[in-house]
Motif scaffolding. Sequence first.
Motif, PDB file in Angstrom:
ATOM      1  N   GLU B  22       0.827  -1.210   0.000  1.00 46.62           N
ATOM      2  CA  GLU B  22       0.000   0.000   0.000  1.00 46.62           C
ATOM      3  C   GLU B  22       0.858   1.255   0.000  1.00 46.62           C
ATOM      4  N   VAL B  23       1.897   1.249   0.846  1.00 46.45           N
ATOM      5  CA  VAL B  23       2.770   2.413   0.946  1.00 46.45           C
ATOM      6  C   VAL B  23       3.309   2.797  -0.420  1.00 46.45           C
ATOM      7  N   ASN B  24       3.638   1.790  -1.204  1.00 46.13           N
ATOM      8  CA  ASN B  24       4.239   2.049  -2.502  1.00 46.13           C
ATOM      9  C   ASN B  24       3.274   2.581  -3.542  1.00 46.13           C
ATOM     10  N   PHE B  49       7.002  14.288  -7.071  1.00 43.28           N
ATOM     11  CA  PHE B  49       8.299  13.643  -7.304  1.00 43.28           C
ATOM     12  C   PHE B  49       8.435  12.374  -6.455  1.00 43.28           C
ATOM     13  N   ILE B  50       8.136  12.500  -5.161  1.00 47.24           N
ATOM     14  CA  ILE B  50       8.323  11.359  -4.245  1.00 47.24           C
ATOM     15  C   ILE B  50       7.386  10.210  -4.617  1.00 47.24           C
ATOM     16  N   GLU B  51       6.167  10.550  -5.007  1.00 48.65           N
ATOM     17  CA  GLU B  51       5.214   9.514  -5.432  1.00 48.65           C
ATOM     18  C   GLU B  51       5.712   8.799  -6.684  1.00 48.65           C
ATOM     19  N   LYS B  52       6.155   9.589  -7.633  1.00 48.21           N
ATOM     20  CA  LYS B  52       6.608   9.066  -8.919  1.00 48.21           C
ATOM     21  C   LYS B  52       7.752   8.069  -8.748  1.00 48.21           C
ATOM     22  N   VAL B  53       8.775   8.476  -7.995  1.00 50.07           N
ATOM     23  CA  VAL B  53       9.963   7.609  -7.891  1.00 50.07           C
ATOM     24  C   VAL B  53       9.693   6.374  -7.039  1.00 50.07           C
ATOM     25  N   SER B  57       4.865   1.351 -10.971  1.00 50.32           N
ATOM     26  CA  SER B  57       4.314   1.399 -12.325  1.00 50.32           C
ATOM     27  C   SER B  57       4.617   2.732 -13.015  1.00 50.32           C
ATOM     28  N   SER B  58       5.388   3.592 -12.353  1.00 56.24           N
ATOM     29  CA  SER B  58       5.758   4.865 -12.985  1.00 56.24           C
ATOM     30  C   SER B  58       7.028   4.696 -13.809  1.00 56.24           C
ATOM     31  N   SER B  59       7.125   5.471 -14.893  1.00 57.60           N
ATOM     32  CA  SER B  59       8.343   5.421 -15.725  1.00 57.60           C
ATOM     33  C   SER B  59       9.520   6.043 -14.982  1.00 57.60           C
ATOM     34  N   GLN B  60       9.217   6.777 -13.923  1.00 59.02           N
ATOM     35  CA  GLN B  60      10.265   7.449 -13.147  1.00 59.02           C
ATOM     36  C   GLN B  60      10.659   6.651 -11.901  1.00 59.02           C
ATOM     37  N   PHE B  61      10.209   5.438 -11.821  1.00 57.38           N
ATOM     38  CA  PHE B  61      10.444   4.601 -10.635  1.00 57.38           C
ATOM     39  C   PHE B  61      11.935   4.440 -10.338  1.00 57.38           C
ATOM     40  N   VAL B  62      12.284   4.537  -9.053  1.00 56.89           N
ATOM     41  CA  VAL B  62      13.664   4.304  -8.596  1.00 56.89           C
ATOM     42  C   VAL B  62      13.636   3.164  -7.575  1.00 56.89           C
ATOM     43  N   PRO B  63      14.456   2.123  -7.763  1.00 57.62           N
ATOM     44  CA  PRO B  63      14.434   1.003  -6.809  1.00 57.62           C
ATOM     45  C   PRO B  63      14.739   1.470  -5.382  1.00 57.62           C
ATOM     46  N   PRO B 281      15.885   9.997 -11.914  1.00 56.89           N
ATOM     47  CA  PRO B 281      15.150  11.236 -11.664  1.00 56.89           C
ATOM     48  C   PRO B 281      15.586  11.798 -10.315  1.00 56.89           C
ATOM     49  N   ASN B 282      15.701  13.102 -10.201  1.00 55.91           N
ATOM     50  CA  ASN B 282      16.196  13.676  -8.944  1.00 55.91           C
ATOM     51  C   ASN B 282      15.598  15.043  -8.707  1.00 55.91           C
ATOM     52  N   MET B 283      15.694  15.511  -7.468  1.00 58.20           N
ATOM     53  CA  MET B 283      15.119  16.808  -7.097  1.00 58.20           C
ATOM     54  C   MET B 283      15.963  17.469  -6.009  1.00 58.20           C
ATOM     55  N   GLN B 284      16.082  18.801  -6.107  1.00 60.62           N
ATOM     56  CA  GLN B 284      16.789  19.564  -5.089  1.00 60.62           C
ATOM     57  C   GLN B 284      15.856  20.653  -4.553  1.00 60.62           C
TER      58      GLN B 284
END
Lengths: 335, 335
Positions: B22-24, B49-53, B57-63, B281-284
């Motif tokens: 669920e968290v994911n 951003f945080i949701e996406k990564v 199922s997002s193209s911006q997913f980060v393991p 993908p990254n954010m500052q």
Amino acid sequence: MLISTILFIFLFACAPPKSNTEVNTSPIKEQEELSNWNATDNKKEIINFIEKVSNPSSSQFVPVKDRIAVIDMDGTLWCEKPFYFQYQFIVDRMRYLVPQHPEWKKDELLNGILNNNLDIVRKYGWEGLMEAVVLTHTGMTVEKHEELILNWIEETKHPKTGYAYKEMVYLPMIEMIRYLKSKQFSVFVVTEGGASFLRPWAEKVLELPNNQIIGSHLKLVYKETSKDTFLFREPEILFVSDGPNKPVAIHRFIGKKPILAFGNSDNDIPMFDYCRSNEYPNMQVIIHHTDSVREYAYGAQSFVGQLNIALRLAPEKDWVIVDMQKDWGKIFDRD
Amino acid sequence: MLISTILFIFLFACAPPKSNTEVNTSPIKEQEELSNWNATDNKKEIINFIEKVSNPSSSQFVPVKDRIAVIDMDGTLWCEKPFYFQYQFIVDRMRYLVPQHPEWKKDELLNGILNNNLDIVRKYGWEGLMEAVVLTHTGMTVEKHEELILNWIEETKHPKTGYAYKEMVYLPMIEMIRYLKSKQFSVFVVTEGGASFLRPWAEKVLELPNNQIIGSHLKLVYKETSKDTFLFREPEILFVSDGPNKPVAIHRFIGKKPILAFGNSDNDIPMFDYCRSNEYPNMQVIIHHTDSVREYAYGAQSFVGQLNIALRLAPEKDWVIVDMQKDWGKIFDRD
């Protein structure tokens, strides 16, 4: 990759899925979780300790946040003979570079390393090794260094077994890491070698993230160009996590005393004593190299992994001495 | 303790229990999880951003293993005015010790610190501060130092708010840490100050383990007596994690590039650029101090937390600028 894939399949084929609660309270299924530890008193003693500290209804319970285990690398998590594997990387790298450095052949130490002459290496001791580390590990970006390590660890074969060096990790210790993680331990490798020599492949093979791999390190400098930023490895060794510096490294990187420590040489005595000074229940385990057929048998007289004082201190300090020949099933996954 | 207790109760009173799955995948419940972030575009952008990564199922997913966030401390996680809090500890400690060191009163820098004369401190700059750090933070065991820090942080009050210094952490940022953890980020504090100044209380207040608090550090020496072993803080500063050394510290302690970085000053630019060079993908995010009533308003002209170049670079580099006055609800838990 191969080892971790096989172990991964093994774990998931044999172990039923568990909730966190179950992990904390159910008795360990020995056949499943530590299948390459023989059913000896040592195995029982180690499991009893881990069960006790992770069982909320035990008087010896230790909260998850303080459930820290530290494990030495060379000779504890993987083989260290005929000589430290990082040294073999140095020899190979120097041989590759020597056409550009003909002067190395005129230097007693460097020529000794090029010829893999361990008598010369022993004569120059730790300082000589540090000189060779600087020649082979610095003057490049962090990325370039990672690439060199990864290529070497994938491809180079151990002279006795013929396995790739990364396949020379001890299967029972990989099982131990996995078991400790299932008991919500935070597991850290604390090596005298370079952390950067392990990190590029440790996530897959040791199943630990980079921040849980602690070791010696060089000076790094952050540089910028108009297009990019990078970290550059400078020719200066900043910190060597040898014997008395292992507690220093543990404090600096982990910030807590461990309750469990695995080591294999006199070099690990300060780490053991530091762990033993923990107010929580704690345990120290020596891996004793007793199997001359399947691995190597050595101890008191060995330059690499000398185990002399620690064996003498073990009874009075209650250190567990694991006998590799008797206590372990398979030593390497490929055996 | 108070803050963390209140937040703890708040979290569990409001948020339904969640499984990892669920968290994911579930969309963030804004009112619950970041309740002290106002419903602004900035909040939306950060959450997106945080949701996406963290959405498989997002193209911006980060393991998960690469989902690393780094957060500066002074001015980003807690207040840094009228001057860095660690400096205030130094002043208080020197005033306590000065009866044994009358010579300090004859030294321009030290007498300036004793009188909390910031003009003198600015004149001597970073080097002067380091001299004062050595006088107040070394020549003692690790345990003694922890005791001094803990007593000070529990008892000393901030001159503007009257809150204890440990209550001067920013509530919205504590919520952010908790939210990031729920999205399986590994969150690290990367401070220019001493890691040992935060660690004794960070586990409770920042809800992060010691090994996730990274900062400057001194030389430590491991010592043994016949009865005990201990780590002693030597009068030598080994590493200062200032601007360009933040990427160095991140590589050395974390061993991976972050995908998310929070900072508040020009000093954080190298960390931002390093994060921005991540292939993921990254954010500052810049925390801009705009609230002169509830906290402080400062930036380009400030000696502490100067924010000038970073603001200018922000549009071209896509750095998010959080406006504390507009974007945050409560700043401190006790407000």
